[in-house]
Design an enzyme around this catalytic site. Sequence first.
Site, PDB file in Angstrom:
ATOM      1  N   HIS A  48      -4.417  -6.835 -15.905  1.00 29.25           N
ATOM      2  CA  HIS A  48      -3.783  -8.432 -15.699  1.00 29.25           C
ATOM      3  C   HIS A  48      -2.564  -8.141 -15.062  1.00 29.25           C
ATOM      4  O   HIS A  48      -1.322  -8.532 -15.466  1.00 29.25           O
ATOM      5  CB  HIS A  48      -3.691  -9.368 -16.737  1.00 29.25           C
ATOM      6  CG  HIS A  48      -5.068  -9.586 -17.218  1.00 29.25           C
ATOM      7  ND1 HIS A  48      -5.864  -8.834 -18.185  1.00 29.25           N
ATOM      8  CD2 HIS A  48      -5.708 -10.772 -17.377  1.00 29.25           C
ATOM      9  CE1 HIS A  48      -6.903  -9.537 -18.213  1.00 29.25           C
ATOM     10  NE2 HIS A  48      -6.852 -10.928 -17.812  1.00 29.25           N
ATOM     11  N   GLU A  58      -7.639  -2.633 -21.463  1.00 30.21           N
ATOM     12  CA  GLU A  58      -6.286  -3.345 -21.074  1.00 30.21           C
ATOM     13  C   GLU A  58      -6.584  -4.791 -21.796  1.00 30.21           C
ATOM     14  O   GLU A  58      -7.684  -5.125 -22.190  1.00 30.21           O
ATOM     15  CB  GLU A  58      -6.241  -3.522 -19.802  1.00 30.21           C
ATOM     16  CG  GLU A  58      -7.497  -4.107 -18.913  1.00 30.21           C
ATOM     17  CD  GLU A  58      -7.552  -5.715 -19.120  1.00 30.21           C
ATOM     18  OE1 GLU A  58      -6.275  -6.255 -19.146  1.00 30.21           O
ATOM     19  OE2 GLU A  58      -8.320  -6.420 -19.150  1.00 30.21           O
ATOM     20  N   SER A  90     -11.207  -9.036 -16.762  1.00 28.07           N
ATOM     21  CA  SER A  90     -10.818  -9.960 -18.036  1.00 28.07           C
ATOM     22  C   SER A  90     -12.212 -10.185 -18.376  1.00 28.07           C
ATOM     23  O   SER A  90     -12.998  -9.564 -18.928  1.00 28.07           O
ATOM     24  CB  SER A  90     -10.184 -11.086 -17.355  1.00 28.07           C
ATOM     25  OG  SER A  90      -9.527 -11.943 -18.454  1.00 28.07           O
TER      26      SER A  90
END
Length: 300
Positions: free
Chosen positions: A269, A199, A105
């Site tokens: 995630h 992502e 992230s």
Amino acid sequence: MTHRRWKVGIYAPAGFAVDADALDRAVANLETAGHRVRVDPGCTARWQRFAGTDDERLAALWRMARDPEVELAIALRGGYGWSRLLERIDFDALARCQTRWMGHSDFTAFQLAALAVAQMVTFAGPMAAYDFGAREPSAFTQHHCWTLLGSERHACDCTLDGPDAEVEGLLWGGNLALVAHLAGSRYLPSVTGGILVLEDVGETPYRIERMLYQLHFCGVLERQRAVLLGTFNGYEPGPNDNGHDLDAVVAHWRARLAVPFYRGLPFGHVRDKLTLPVGARAALRVRDGAAAIEFSGYAR
């Protein structure tokens, strides 16, 4: 299979602990697996939306790097915060510390900067609160993480949607919003012939497409040998989308560029994720949707 036991440090370089119990669960999980865990005091701090001020979070980074009892530093969580620290990090000095760094992230900003400035290999993988501290941690995630970290090279199989191909290159990327955020800066690695992994969470298809255009306008996408798309989740279709979904976005880019785009990489995630050595070598082979990926060049 018996995995190596690590000296693990948990620190908070970005967001604060949303679920305080998750940190305790992560420590218990890691210690049950045989690892020695050191928790940085900053993991329980909060300032605005961060786990401490910029100075405090930067100090936590260096405590991890300089602690002989920490071999593997795992970020508590993502959120936001790394971008505020990048200009203040001496990446060459950090690389000499030999610590391994892992997260995902917002951690992508640190990973790409470390690769661009000091050619550091870091690991896009599980974090303390989100993964190790989950109420039901993923056996898949943990097995792949410890197997890869304890090996000089590692191969895994998965199913990918995309053309048959065999490509090899430097593995890099991470969270799409952070990759696009660093475009045009010294902190985005200049990679030609690489395998780009992307992502994201909470981004609608049109914003995903727009960020891909940002990378295209900078010449990033067409320089790669392949683009591997992980999970894009956490959003709801809007009333104006009218069929402009993620399938449409991928179809658009497959028609737009000669670079192969693959979907289905177990990364992002999500509960079940691979650990990816960012800055290492990857060899990808895809036949009829069956993919084999071999990682090398990340061991110390």
